[in-house]
Design an enzyme around this catalytic site. Structure first.
Site, PDB file in Angstrom:
ATOM      1  CB  SER A 113      39.180  32.932  34.221  1.00 51.73           C
ATOM      2  OG  SER A 113      38.716  33.888  33.280  1.00 51.73           O
TER       3      SER A 113
ATOM      4  CB  SER B  69      39.897  34.084  30.373  1.00 51.33           C
ATOM      5  OG  SER B  69      40.854  34.155  31.398  1.00 51.33           O
TER       6      SER B  69
ATOM      7  CE  LYS C 189      35.132  34.396  33.109  1.00 49.32           C
ATOM      8  NZ  LYS C 189      36.318  34.818  32.322  1.00 49.32           N
TER       9      LYS C 189
END
Ligand SMILES: [Mg+2]
Ligand SMILES: [Zn+2]
Lengths: 474, 100, 469
Positions: free
Chosen positions: C149, C173, C74
């Site tokens: 996210s 997330s 990420k």
């Protein structure tokens, strides 16, 4: 300087001291003054995204040592973020302690016998340093600034006094006593000129007996002299204002050393909103009893205790001697006096020589204490005059030579008692009138004869020995 | 606890947060933030008198590191990140006031 | 192929790290244009890492349990020298001079990081639509969101670009995109995985965790990245837990609490899937009981004050002075404002404003202070539940993956999609989302298993039971 009758100043001091750790508060970058800009920086102290703080154990111990020395309660504490934007602060918040400081509620006893309370002494991190370019080189009028983050994250302890101080002299005494304590705890080098100890003063005035007035904060006073002058100026300014029917506005003021006045820096009406909240990247601090005990056990004696010890050595000291004790202890010279006294030198003599011959020296090698003691012993035995002692001492301290060798090399031969007796007898014969007055009880004339003897012997005679000769002939 | 969020408060908060909002943004945020705060009124359902606040999920204490020096970053690498640098330092436009 | 299979075959010399990397890069090349999964593919660095792994194998050394396994990161995880943006214009072009602890640990175990994946800007969002670099599309239905996210990291695994990836979970997330993409996603116990090098959103809630296509791979990755790190003061003191060796422990004799509040408001197909999961666990010998934890309702309110409050402070540093974007103004304050106004997107601004407000003088007690007390009550409520149950069961999300744009204009509606995942973060506890069936649209449904702090082994064993059914 004093305020008009019926007025009183109320002063509290906030002292920031940098701690003498090897590394910064939350990272392993070196904590050293004067390195090339931005060379002692890492992701943590630059506040890079993703970095996290880890507390320096030594910083905690030094903070506890300061707390113990200030008679504070060492308590479980937490860290908070103080949020405001400023370019020398890399995270745009400062990690500090807020409602639960590591040290709370202590006091300092000053040499004059007064006591100033300590509200708290908490840990926080220092900011970077800006240089201003263009204009006068000061913040105002500069067209841009350059920032060095070497100082960013250096551990600080902020020591906040109660509003107990009532004169600039007391403020200076407090700051100097605190400085002595910080040095004695090994927490700080106390160097105000390098910024390792910085003082802010909160000043208000009131008519005696009234409630506290509105206070102004004077920032960044970097010498004891500035501290005293700024407080006097500010208190007088406030009294003038009030006597003219005005009011004091709560604000932060700047001290201008060259102009000798304070000026408005920031008005406090638009109250700062620091949005303090618990620092989620650090855990609580709860020093165990053993940890605290270890820190307390390692504490050297503090200035107040050392002054008491000096006073005891002196027996019943004069006021002048008490002042000398303060100076000697402030400068950490009391071990020299103690060593001399232990070797049989009169404590008063040792104190006098330490205050006058050691105090002014730029640097002092602790290994010279033996030479100091030996020189004073010679003086006490009458083998050196006061003047000779000073000369010999200077050389002994500088070179580490044996004082007997120095005295011999300089030709400071001991004046034989018989030779001195002959000189005194001759001088008495030459000055019958003065001698008569002395014999009739006018002791002041002893000085007259000592002066003559010194002149005749080029300062090699011992004053006490001269008096003994005079007494013997009286 | 709920009080309607005003446009002025939003403007004040924007200044604290160093954000410049257009008039449209101000209106939009005033409405949207008001909505979230209104939802937050449900916290009043609980009697929270005397409840200790939790800022941190676990009770670790005294996490410290030894006072040992570690290598710092290379200055060229550090200043290469800077939008503007001069003379080994980060350069910024003029600073209008002293630090609080 | 699973990560474990790849590692086994590279270690056995049946394939090479370079050839596995090439497979991964080919899969990325095939669909990244369409899906917008990777913001940056670091082929050069990845080839270097893969070749180093192959060299070590040829020298007879064992690079570790993730030997030759491509991994996606990420883009809020720092990797030295590799652009790291948090999907924000404000960090565009920034290359961290250091790597996150988790990245070091992955590489130390032989894994090959291939690139940085898209996310909601600064991890603030539930759909990956707030990214400054465009939304990521769900590989299973590109008209829909992958969740957020960590949408990019979920999509990378769902699209077969990498067998495993890392995300971060502040309010769901990892679990929410895992559910929406049909993957296993883990929110570890707070402090189990070091946050050093994870760009902070809300420090007291953030945790890094894995995405994988199966339970065992997720366990393997978590074993590699977990364990004490002296660089993170909130890191738990113990070593990494043993998870793989407990994968087959089953749930016999365990009490599982089916939580009413973790079903309320969920679509019927989701509720049905969770009930089937409960039956499956019961069938495997668990004692399933229905329980109610009313405090969970308040999680959303507390979360949307606490997380923005911390974020408002964490994101103050993006001021145009030291790194990233600078929009120069006449003085420093103007520069701060212009930079931040141009560099942050609306959702980030909204949360910074909300958090600043919640902490500001006069409102702290009513909002932030109150939220911290709710947090205490939440922790106590969970503790009571865990007095009765070994594990809790509920939905991960109220719906399957929704259409791109469906909630983008309505922050409150978007916030509500985190309602089932948020309580775990507030309590600092552990949870895992496991795919369990599909809905009418053919899109995957995730069910959520929750446990107290440090209960990961138990959670993985239960997840394995669901996976096997
Ligand atoms: Mg302070
Ligand atoms: Zn550092």
């Amino acid at each position: 300087m004093s305020l008009p009758d019926g007025w009183e100043m109320v002063v509290g001091l906030e002292v920031h001291t940098e701690l003498l750790t090897k590394t910064k508060m939350f990272c392993g970058c070196a904590n050293n003054f004067g390195a090339e800009p931005n060379t002692n920086v890492c992701p943590v102290c630059l506040g890079l995204p993703g970095s996290l703080p880890v507390l320096n154990e030594r910083a905690v111990e030094l903070a506890m040592a300061i707390g113990a020395a200030l008679h504070c309660t060492i308590a479980p504490s937490t860290f908070h973020r103080k949020n405001y934007f400023y370019p020398d602060m890399p995270k745009d918040f400062q990690i500090s302690q807020y409602d639960l400081p590591i040290n709370a509620a202590g006091y300092i006893d000053l040499p004059d016998g007064s006591r100033v309370s300590i509200e708290r002494a908490h840990l926080e991190e220092d900011t970077g340093k800006s240089t201003h370019l263009g204009g006068s080189g000061r913040l105002h009028g500069a067209d841009r600034s350059l920032v060095d983050y070497n100082r960013s994250g250096v551990p600080l302890v902020e020591i906040v006094s109660g509003p107990d101080i009532r004169s600039s002299a007391q403020a200076r005494a407090y700051a100097s006593e605190l400085r002595g304590i910080l040095i004695a705890t090994n927490a700080s080098d106390g160097r105000m000129e390098e910024g390792s100890m910085r003082i802010d003063a909160n000043v208000s005035v009131r008519r005696s007996g009234d409630a506290f007035g509105t206070r102004c904060e004077i920032k960044n006073l970097n010498s004891l002299r500035s501290l005293g002058r700024a407080i006097d100026y500010e208190a007088a300014r406030q009294v003038d204002l009030l006597e003219d029917g005005g009011t004091v506005r709560q604000e932060t003021r700047h001290w201008d050393e060259t102009r000798g006045e304070t000026s408005t820096m920031r008005i406090k009406e638009e109250a700062e909103d620091y949005r303090y909240f618990r620092e989620p990247d650090l855990v609580d601090l709860a020093p165990s009893d053993e940890w605290q005990a270890r820190v307390r056990a390692s504490l050297a004696p503090m200035p107040a205790e050392r002054r008491r010890e000096m006073t005891a050595l002196l027996g019943s000291p004069s006021d002048a001697q008490l002042d000398a004790v303060t100076v000697v202890v402030d400068l950490g010279l009391d071990p020299w006096v103690r060593a001399a006294a232990l070797a049989g030198v009169d404590a008063g003599l040792a104190l006098n020589r330490a205050a006058n011959e050691l105090a002014g020296l730029e640097s002092l090698d602790p290994s010279r204490v033996e030479g100091f003691v030996a020189t004073l012993a010679m003086e006490q035995r009458g083998e050196l005059s006061a003047t000779q002692t000073k000369t010999v001492l200077a050389e002994v301290l500088a070179s580490g030579a044996d004082p007997r060798d120095v005295a011999a090399a300089r030709g400071f031969e001991q004046l034989a008692a018989s030779a001195l007796g002959d000189i005194v007898a001759t001088l008495i014969a030459e000055h019958p009138e003065e001698w008569g007055r002395y014999r009739d009880g006018d002791d002041k004339l002893a000085q007259f004869f000592i002066g003559l003897v010194m002149k005749a012997t080029r300062g090699q005679a011992n004053g006490k020995a001269v008096i003994a000769e005079l007494q013997a002939r009286r | 606890m709920t009080h309607p969020l005003t446009r002025d408060e939003v403007a004040h908060v924007a200044h604290l947060a160093r954000l410049r909002l257009s008039d449209t943004e101000l209106d939009l945020f005033t409405a949207q933030l008001g909505q979230v705060l209104e939802h937050a009124a449900d916290m009043n359902e609980l009697d929270l008198e005397g409840v200790k606040p939790t800022a941190h999920p676990f009770g670790l204490v005294n996490v410290v590191r030894a006072d040992e020096v570690r290598t710092s970053l290379d200055r060229d690498e550090v200043l290469a990140m800077a939008p503007d640098a001069e003379d080994g330092r980060f350069a910024v436009p003029r600073i209008m006031g002293e630090a609080p | 192929m699973s990560a474990r299979d790849i590692a086994a075959r590279v270690r056995a010399g049946e394939t090479t790290a370079v050839s596995e990397l090439e497979n991964s890069l080919a899969a990325i090349a095939a669909r990244n244009g369409e899906l917008n999964v990777f913001l940056h593919v670091d082929d050069e660095g990845a080839y270097r890492a893969a070749r180093r792994v192959d060299e070590r194998i040829s020298e007879g050394l064992d690079p570790g349990v993730l030997t030759g396994v491509p991994v996606a990161l990420k883009d809020n995880l720092c990797q030295r020298g590799v652009p790291t943006t948090c999907s924000s214009r404000i960090l565009e072009g920034w290359r961290p001079p250091y790597s996150a602890t988790v990245v070091e640990r992955l590489v130390g175990a032989g894994a090959v990081p291939v690139g940085k994946t898209n996310l909601d800007e600064f991890a603030m969002g539930s759909s990956t639509e707030t990214s400054a670099f465009g939304p990521t599309r769900n590989p299973l239905d590109p008209s829909r969101v992958p969740g957020g996210s960590s949408g990019g990291s979920a999509a990378a695994v769902a699209a077969g670009m990498t067998p495993i990836s890392l995300g971060s979970d502040t309010g769901g997330s990892i679990r929410q995109p895992a559910a929406l993409c049909g993957l296993v996603g883990v929110k570890p116990t707070y402090g189990l995985v070091s946050r050093y090098g994870l760009i902070a959103f809300a420090s007291s809630l953030d945790q890094i965790g894995p995405f994988a296509a199966n339970v065992a791979d997720a366990a393997l990755v978590l074993e590699v990245i977990a364990g004490h790190d002296p660089m993170d003061s909130t890191s738990l003191p113990e070593a990494s837990p043993r998870l793989l060796e407990h994968l087959d422990d089953g749930v016999a004799g365990r009490t599982v609490g089916l939580v009413r509040e973790l079903l309320e408001g969920a679509d019927p197909e989701i509720v049905a899937a969770v009930r089937r999961a409960a039956d499956t666990l019961a069938g495997a010998g668990a004692n399933v009981i229905e329980i109610s934890i009313p405090e969970l309702h308040l999680g959303l309110s507390a979360y949307y004050l606490i997380a923005p409050a911390e974020a408002s402070s964490n994101l103050a540093r993006y001021d145009g002075v030291r790194y990233g974007l600078r929009v120069e103004g006449e003085d420093v304050t103007a520069t701060n404002e212009l930079t931040r106004s141009a560099g942050f997107g609306d959702e980030v601004k909204r949360r910074i404003m909300l958090g600043t407000y919640a902490l500001s003088a006069g409102y702290y007690d009513a909002y932030y202070g109150q939220a911290l007390k709710v947090r205490t009550r939440m922790i106590e409520a969970f503790a009571r539940a865990y007095g009765q149950c070994d594990l809790l069961l509920g939905a991960t999300t109220p719906t399957v993956a929704f259409e791109i744009g469906a909630k983008a204009q309505d922050p409150m509606a978007m916030y509500l999609s985190d309602v089932f995942t948020i309580p775990t973060n507030l309590a600092g506890e552990a949870a895992i989302s496991v795919p369990f069936g599909v809905g009418e649209s053919g899109l995957p449904i995730g069910v959520q298993l929750l446990g107290p702090g440090r209960s990961e082994a138990r959670l993985f064993a239960a997840a394995a039971v669901l996976e096997a059914s």
